[in-house]
Design an enzyme around this catalytic site. Structure first.
Site, PDB file in Angstrom:
ATOM      1  N   SER A  80       0.789  -1.226   0.000  1.00  0.00           N
ATOM      2  CA  SER A  80       0.000   0.000   0.000  1.00  0.00           C
ATOM      3  C   SER A  80       0.821   1.275   0.000  1.00  0.00           C
ATOM      4  O   SER A  80       0.330   2.326  -0.446  1.00  0.00           O
ATOM      5  CB  SER A  80      -0.937   0.009   1.212  1.00  0.00           C
ATOM      6  OG  SER A  80      -0.199  -0.025   2.427  1.00  0.00           O
ATOM      7  N   HIS A  92      -5.398  -3.736  -1.823  1.00  0.00           N
ATOM      8  CA  HIS A  92      -5.191  -2.730  -2.863  1.00  0.00           C
ATOM      9  C   HIS A  92      -5.136  -3.351  -4.260  1.00  0.00           C
ATOM     10  O   HIS A  92      -4.828  -2.644  -5.229  1.00  0.00           O
ATOM     11  CB  HIS A  92      -3.923  -1.929  -2.577  1.00  0.00           C
ATOM     12  CG  HIS A  92      -4.063  -0.985  -1.430  1.00  0.00           C
ATOM     13  ND1 HIS A  92      -4.542   0.297  -1.560  1.00  0.00           N
ATOM     14  CD2 HIS A  92      -3.815  -1.151  -0.101  1.00  0.00           C
ATOM     15  CE1 HIS A  92      -4.565   0.898  -0.387  1.00  0.00           C
ATOM     16  NE2 HIS A  92      -4.124   0.039   0.524  1.00  0.00           N
ATOM     17  N   LYS A 152     -12.000   0.061   0.085  1.00  0.00           N
ATOM     18  CA  LYS A 152     -11.115   0.785  -0.831  1.00  0.00           C
ATOM     19  C   LYS A 152     -11.786   0.889  -2.197  1.00  0.00           C
ATOM     20  O   LYS A 152     -12.658   1.722  -2.397  1.00  0.00           O
ATOM     21  CB  LYS A 152      -9.748   0.120  -0.848  1.00  0.00           C
ATOM     22  CG  LYS A 152      -9.059   0.227   0.521  1.00  0.00           C
ATOM     23  CD  LYS A 152      -7.721  -0.431   0.563  1.00  0.00           C
ATOM     24  CE  LYS A 152      -6.988  -0.144   1.872  1.00  0.00           C
ATOM     25  NZ  LYS A 152      -7.710  -0.595   3.085  1.00  0.00           N
TER      26      LYS A 152
END
Length: 395
Positions: free
Chosen positions: A184, A212, A243
């Site tokens: 990340s 991610h 996310k």
């Protein structure tokens, strides 16, 4: 009584080192442009990769779910808190990921704490972890009684040495290799094919935290396992819905027996109430959108490639990123903090990142590109980065 002077002293040290986190308050929904502390600014630091956080379809689904299911499940999932909509999301996530089953939890952070100590909690087990793994993995490992090994970041030779220690010296009962899929802070990708090959050679299980990579890598954002075509060879995928999916929650995807076991044994599932119907419905709608089209994922990558290319032309150091995560490497924490403040004054919201989130001497501005950014937005950001970069002698 607690000595609060100690805390004040430590806080003052953080300020002096440029590491004090200035928590800004949003006064608008997430999007390309947001209002922060009364100022309209270009948003370059949220994880809202695909723009789902304020998407009309997700909002309508959440409102409808409240009307149908109420605002909360009212109990832990194992007693009276599993609603039909929870199971619908778990099936949809399994189908999306190409896995046999999933278990849906309160967050990706919690998912790591549910999986690691539950499945690899014996003192005769071994857990081998990349040195740059996320804090949630580190904390999950700490909750386990297993012997811990750490290998150098993405270094397959070092990973093999740790595997030899666990297999031949410790004679471990079970071995787990755990890694982030996309790291990340640096935006680089784990060499998952090589990790899987080593795991198969030494009889280890593989777990990848794809926080991610979800919505970013693979076909239509299906993640790192899909990206590398490794279906059936990775034991567990940890997914995050806060996310790219724009909502909240986490899940574990894997073998059907493994998921049933976790639903019987994982403490976060057993002892904490599940997500609200509104959250679940919004997550479900995000999955449906990604199953219908990969347009948003393509736009995300188009934006990322454009911004990174232009930043490199300006002379900025973007580290080793292979994804839309764009670390603008400044190294000095005070410089990074000042750069972030001046960006904000110029209308760009991009936070500085320093120790302990990244190692000392590796401070940066972490730019997070989104599918909802326009080319004009990115050009505005490039102009401001160039102006401040020259002012501070960075470029």
């Amino acid at each position: 009584m607690f000595d609060y002077k100690i805390l004040e002293s430590e806080l003052e040290n953080l300020r002096n080192e440029g590491l004090y986190i200035n928590i800004r308050t949003l006064e608008s929904p997430q999007g390309a442009w947001i209002t922060v502390n009364g100022k309209r600014v270009l948003n370059l630091c949220s994880n809202n990769y695909l723009g789902f956080a304020n998407d009309e379809r997700l909002k309508r689904s959440a409102i409808k779910a409240i009307e149908e299911w109420g605002v909360g499940p009212g109990a832990v999932r194992t007693i009276a808190g599993t609603m039909k909509i929870h199971e619908e999301l778990e099936r949809a996530l399994a189908d999306f990921k190409g896995a046999e089953a999933t278990i849906f939890l309160q967050s990706g952070f919690v998912a790591n704490q549910a999986a690691i100590p539950t499945l690899f909690g014996d003192e005769n087990d071994a857990i081998i972890s990349d040195e740059l793994n996320h804090a949630s993995i580190i904390d999950g490992v700490r909750l386990s009684k297993a012997k811990r090994y750490v290998y150098k970041h993405n270094d397959m030779n070092d990973l093999e040495e740790r595997l030899k220690e666990a297999r031949n010296v410790q004679n471990a009962r079970r071995i787990l290799i755990v890694t982030d899929g996309v790291f990340s802070m640096d935006g680089d990708i784990a060499p998952l094919p090589e990790i899987v090959e080593l795991a198969e050679r030494y009889g280890a299980a593989v777990m990848v935290d794809d926080a991610h990579g979800e919505g970013v890598l693979g076909r239509g954002g299906r993640g790192i396992v899909d990206h590398f075509g490794l279906h059936g060879r990775v034991d567990m995928e940890i997914g995050t819905l806060s996310k790219a999916f724009g909502v909240l929650g986490g899940y574990i995807a894997g073998n059907e027996t493994l998921i049933r076991y976790l639903k019987q044994k994982a403490r976060p599932f057993l002892f904490s109430t599940g997500l609200t119907p509104a959250d679940v419905a919004a997550c479900l709608e995000a999955v449906k959108i990604l199953q219908e089209s990969d347009d948003r994922v393509k736009k995300l990558w188009d934006n990322a490639n454009y911004f990174k290319t232009e930043m490199k032309k300006l002379g900025f150091d973007l580290g080793v990123s292979q994804t839309p995560i764009t670390p603008v490497m400044l190294y000095d924490a005070k410089v990074a903090s000042q750069f972030s403040r001046e960006l904000f004054e110029e209308g760009v919201f991009a936070q500085s990142i320093g120790y302990p989130t990244v190692p000392k001497g590796k401070a940066r501005i972490r730019v997070m590109i989104s599918a909802v950014h326009s080319k004009e937005d990115l050009d505005f950001a490039l102009e401001k980065f160039e102006k401040i970069g020259k002012k501070l002698g960075v470029i």
